[in-house]
Design a protein around this motif. Structure first.
Motif, mmCIF file in Angstrom:
data_model
loop_
_atom_site.group_PDB
_atom_site.id
_atom_site.type_symbol
_atom_site.label_atom_id
_atom_site.label_comp_id
_atom_site.label_asym_id
_atom_site.label_seq_id
_atom_site.Cartn_x
_atom_site.Cartn_y
_atom_site.Cartn_z
ATOM 1 N N ASP A 172 0.831 -1.196 0.000
ATOM 2 C CA ASP A 172 0.000 0.000 0.000
ATOM 3 C C ASP A 172 0.868 1.250 0.000
ATOM 4 O OD1 ASP A 172 0.924 0.378 2.580
ATOM 5 O OD2 ASP A 172 -0.951 -0.208 3.553
ATOM 6 N N LYS A 173 0.249 2.419 0.123
ATOM 7 C CA LYS A 173 0.986 3.674 0.022
ATOM 8 C C LYS A 173 1.914 3.923 1.206
ATOM 9 C CE LYS A 173 -2.854 6.379 1.947
ATOM 10 N NZ LYS A 173 -3.820 7.477 1.682
ATOM 11 N N THR A 174 1.779 3.145 2.291
ATOM 12 C CA THR A 174 2.694 3.263 3.433
ATOM 13 C C THR A 174 3.843 2.272 3.336
ATOM 14 O OG1 THR A 174 1.467 1.686 4.818
ATOM 15 C CG2 THR A 174 0.769 3.991 4.883
ATOM 16 N N ASP A 175 3.967 1.605 2.176
ATOM 17 C CA ASP A 175 4.993 0.582 1.946
ATOM 18 C C ASP A 175 4.825 -0.621 2.862
ATOM 19 O OD1 ASP A 175 6.183 1.876 -0.140
ATOM 20 O OD2 ASP A 175 7.701 2.877 1.073
ATOM 21 N N ASP A 176 3.599 -0.886 3.235
ATOM 22 C CA ASP A 176 3.272 -2.046 4.057
ATOM 23 C C ASP A 176 2.918 -3.206 3.132
ATOM 24 O OD1 ASP A 176 2.479 -3.842 5.960
ATOM 25 O OD2 ASP A 176 0.654 -2.766 6.545
ATOM 26 N N PRO A 217 -17.064 -21.147 -8.381
ATOM 27 C CA PRO A 217 -16.171 -20.553 -9.386
ATOM 28 C C PRO A 217 -14.720 -20.840 -9.042
ATOM 29 C CG PRO A 217 -16.897 -18.861 -7.864
ATOM 30 C CD PRO A 217 -17.650 -20.109 -7.492
ATOM 31 N N ILE A 218 -13.876 -20.788 -10.059
ATOM 32 C CA ILE A 218 -12.440 -21.009 -9.866
ATOM 33 C C ILE A 218 -11.750 -19.654 -9.867
ATOM 34 C CG2 ILE A 218 -10.372 -22.098 -10.791
ATOM 35 C CD1 ILE A 218 -12.207 -24.152 -12.135
ATOM 36 N N TRP A 219 -11.126 -19.302 -8.743
ATOM 37 C CA TRP A 219 -10.447 -18.013 -8.606
ATOM 38 C C TRP A 219 -8.961 -18.159 -8.899
ATOM 39 C CZ3 TRP A 219 -12.003 -13.114 -6.358
ATOM 40 C CH2 TRP A 219 -13.378 -13.011 -6.165
ATOM 41 N N SER A 220 -8.424 -17.216 -9.657
ATOM 42 C CA SER A 220 -6.974 -17.155 -9.821
ATOM 43 C C SER A 220 -6.378 -16.486 -8.595
ATOM 44 C CB SER A 220 -6.606 -16.342 -11.065
ATOM 45 O OG SER A 220 -6.864 -14.952 -10.842
ATOM 46 N N ASN A 221 -5.076 -16.603 -8.411
ATOM 47 C CA ASN A 221 -4.402 -15.804 -7.405
ATOM 48 C C ASN A 221 -4.225 -14.384 -7.948
ATOM 49 O OD1 ASN A 221 -3.951 -17.630 -5.147
ATOM 50 N ND2 ASN A 221 -2.644 -18.774 -6.559
ATOM 51 N N GLY A 222 -4.003 -13.434 -7.052
ATOM 52 C CA GLY A 222 -4.040 -12.030 -7.427
ATOM 53 C C GLY A 222 -2.828 -11.549 -8.195
ATOM 54 N N THR A 223 -3.035 -10.563 -9.055
ATOM 55 C CA THR A 223 -1.984 -9.879 -9.808
ATOM 56 C C THR A 223 -2.099 -8.391 -9.508
ATOM 57 O OG1 THR A 223 -2.046 -11.533 -11.576
ATOM 58 C CG2 THR A 223 -1.015 -9.415 -12.083
ATOM 59 N N PHE A 224 -1.042 -7.800 -8.935
ATOM 60 C CA PHE A 224 -1.090 -6.410 -8.484
ATOM 61 C C PHE A 224 -0.567 -5.474 -9.557
ATOM 62 C CE2 PHE A 224 0.738 -2.766 -6.061
ATOM 63 C CZ PHE A 224 -0.451 -2.300 -5.519
ATOM 64 N N VAL A 242 -15.889 -15.904 -17.911
ATOM 65 C CA VAL A 242 -14.789 -15.420 -17.087
ATOM 66 C C VAL A 242 -15.072 -13.972 -16.682
ATOM 67 C CG1 VAL A 242 -12.333 -14.833 -17.040
ATOM 68 C CG2 VAL A 242 -13.089 -16.944 -18.134
ATOM 69 N N MET A 243 -14.889 -13.682 -15.403
ATOM 70 C CA MET A 243 -15.067 -12.332 -14.896
ATOM 71 C C MET A 243 -13.761 -11.849 -14.283
ATOM 72 S SD MET A 243 -18.884 -12.380 -13.213
ATOM 73 C CE MET A 243 -18.550 -13.806 -12.195
ATOM 74 N N LEU A 244 -13.559 -10.551 -14.330
ATOM 75 C CA LEU A 244 -12.366 -9.935 -13.761
ATOM 76 C C LEU A 244 -12.791 -8.998 -12.630
ATOM 77 C CD1 LEU A 244 -9.257 -9.330 -13.921
ATOM 78 C CD2 LEU A 244 -9.857 -7.452 -15.476
ATOM 79 N N PHE A 245 -12.194 -9.240 -11.446
ATOM 80 C CA PHE A 245 -12.481 -8.387 -10.306
ATOM 81 C C PHE A 245 -11.208 -7.680 -9.869
ATOM 82 C CE2 PHE A 245 -16.302 -10.824 -10.141
ATOM 83 C CZ PHE A 245 -17.236 -9.984 -9.558
ATOM 84 N N GLY A 246 -11.371 -6.430 -9.469
ATOM 85 C CA GLY A 246 -10.254 -5.654 -8.961
ATOM 86 C C GLY A 246 -10.491 -5.264 -7.518
ATOM 87 N N PHE A 247 -9.475 -5.439 -6.679
ATOM 88 C CA PHE A 247 -9.545 -5.053 -5.270
ATOM 89 C C PHE A 247 -8.697 -3.809 -5.090
ATOM 90 C CE2 PHE A 247 -7.635 -5.262 -0.981
ATOM 91 C CZ PHE A 247 -8.791 -5.229 -0.195
ATOM 92 N N ASP A 248 -9.345 -2.657 -4.878
ATOM 93 C CA ASP A 248 -8.620 -1.414 -4.652
ATOM 94 C C ASP A 248 -7.972 -1.471 -3.272
ATOM 95 O OD1 ASP A 248 -8.425 1.481 -3.532
ATOM 96 O OD2 ASP A 248 -8.686 1.755 -5.685
ATOM 97 N N VAL A 249 -6.634 -1.395 -3.220
ATOM 98 C CA VAL A 249 -5.939 -1.655 -1.961
ATOM 99 C C VAL A 249 -6.058 -0.512 -0.965
ATOM 100 C CG1 VAL A 249 -4.327 -3.176 -3.163
ATOM 101 C CG2 VAL A 249 -3.696 -0.785 -2.786
#
Length: 377
Positions: A172-176, A217-224, A242-249
């Motif tokens: 994240d933006k705190t380098d964590d 559903p079959i989930w892939s591992n995340g790509t940042f 196939v669907m694409l989901f994004g997780f805003d960090v």
């Protein structure tokens, strides 16, 4: 003495440390030396530089330097391929010549676990997320420094179930450095995030009404990429494609993204970051497979390239995981066979055998000084 001869004489005196113009590296200034020169070294070179003096050791051992160094060298030119075999890991450079197999280096696994029960799930900035299949415990590990941290907690958070769960490493933006764990059990779903800064987990709320949360559903591992952790969700069992989901960090919210659509009955994708941009390899057209390369631009996708026709079973049960610095594509099969695809050749001649890892998949990673422990210095 001529002007040219005089200048040549002065250069020789400078290089040999004579006269008042000393060649001592102290004259460069520590900031210039560290952030203009040493930061450009490979991670192993930085490790050797720590032996020069106590001052260098102190500066080069800080988390601040490790993070800056990581961002400086995290390119496709520095990435390698790792696979686990017995109690050792084999590390290969991501380049090959037609003349023969790649030379590899060996590293000893630092944690106690049956080697045939270790799965590499995902990688990010030199850190690998590893799962022990016999216990479900998750570990964040740097293969170069051998530093690792078990992140599973006593209240069962961070216990991974293969073929059901998904993970993703990000910063994240705190380098964590953080690890997102999507956990599915009996039709229910939970999302937790581990923080290396606080050495703890917290729960993420999400919309249970989203159609992909239910069923199998079959989930892939995340790509940042660019502050978003992306997941591909294969819902063909329920005829949802196939669907694409994004997780805003930063907001810690999931959002449905657009994905290339195809008229075929079956298609699948593999996400990869190239030059800091999100790309996807899409395999479609069963039984005559075609592979396309797409790049995300804003909220849409642009097709960049189409593979030469690939005959099965080469592409079946494979993941196209990387574009090498030479423009070749790395293909890793589920039983551990690694090949490069040379797009300048045709047919089976475009497949260049690299290595064979019996029974275990490998992973792409970059050798960095990143630590799974936030307070490592």
């Amino acid at each position: 003495m001529s002007t040219n001869n005089l200048q040549s004489c002065k250069r020789k005196k400078f290089l040999h440390g004579h006269g008042r113009q000393s060649s001592s590296i102290d004259d460069l200034g520590l900031d210039i030396l560290v952030y203009e020169i040493l930061i450009r070294l490979p991670a192993k070179g930085v490790g050797r530089s720590k032996c020069v003096c106590k001052e260098w050791l102190s500066v080069l051992s800080t988390r601040h330097f490790a993070m800056m160094h990581c961002r400086h060298i995290s390119t496709s030119y520095n990435q390698k391929f790792i696979a686990i075999d017995s109690r050792l890991g084999s590390v290969f450079p991501l380049s090959c010549e037609d003349s023969g197999p790649l030379l590899n280096s060996r590293i000893l696994l630092p944690f106690e676990a049956p080697w045939n029960k270790v799965n590499i799930l995902t990688s990010f900035e030199g850190l690998l997320c590893v799962c022990f299949r016999n216990t479900g415990k998750l570990v964040i590990w740097n293969p170069l420094t051998r530093a690792f941290k078990e992140v599973s907690s006593s209240n069962s958070r961070g216990l991974y179930k293969p073929k059901s769960d998904a993970t993703g490493l990000y910063v994240d933006k705190t380098d964590d450095y953080k690890l997102l764990h999507i956990k599915r059990r009996r039709g229910r779903m939970w999302v937790h995030v581990y923080s290396s800064m606080f050495d703890s987990w917290h729960k993420i709320t999400f919309a249970n009404k989203l159609r992909c949360w239910r069923g199998k559903p079959i989930w892939s591992n995340g790509t940042f990429c660019k502050g978003v952790l992306y997941f591909l969700v294969n819902c063909f069992i329920e005829n949802k494609g196939v669907m694409l989901f994004g997780f805003d960090v930063e907001s810690e919210r999931f959002r449905l993204k657009t994905f290339p659509r195809f008229p075929h009955a079956y298609y699948d994708g593999n996400l990869v970051v190239v030059h800091k941009e999100l790309h996807v390899f899409v395999t479609h057209g069963l039984p005559n497979w075609t592979v396309d390369l797409w790049r995300m631009e804003g909220e849409s996708w642009v097709k960049l390239w189409v593979f030469p026709h690939i005959q099965p079973p080469i592409i079946l049960s494979c993941s196209i995981t990387h574009i090498t610095s030479t423009g070749r594509f790395l293909v890793v099969s589920n039983d551990g066979v690694a090949n490069e695809i040379d797009t300048t050749k045709k047919g089976v001649d475009c497949f260049l055998p690299l290595v064979w890892f019996h029974g275990l998949q490998g992973a792409i990673y970059t050798e960095t000084l990143s630590s799974p422990d936030f307070y490592f210095d």
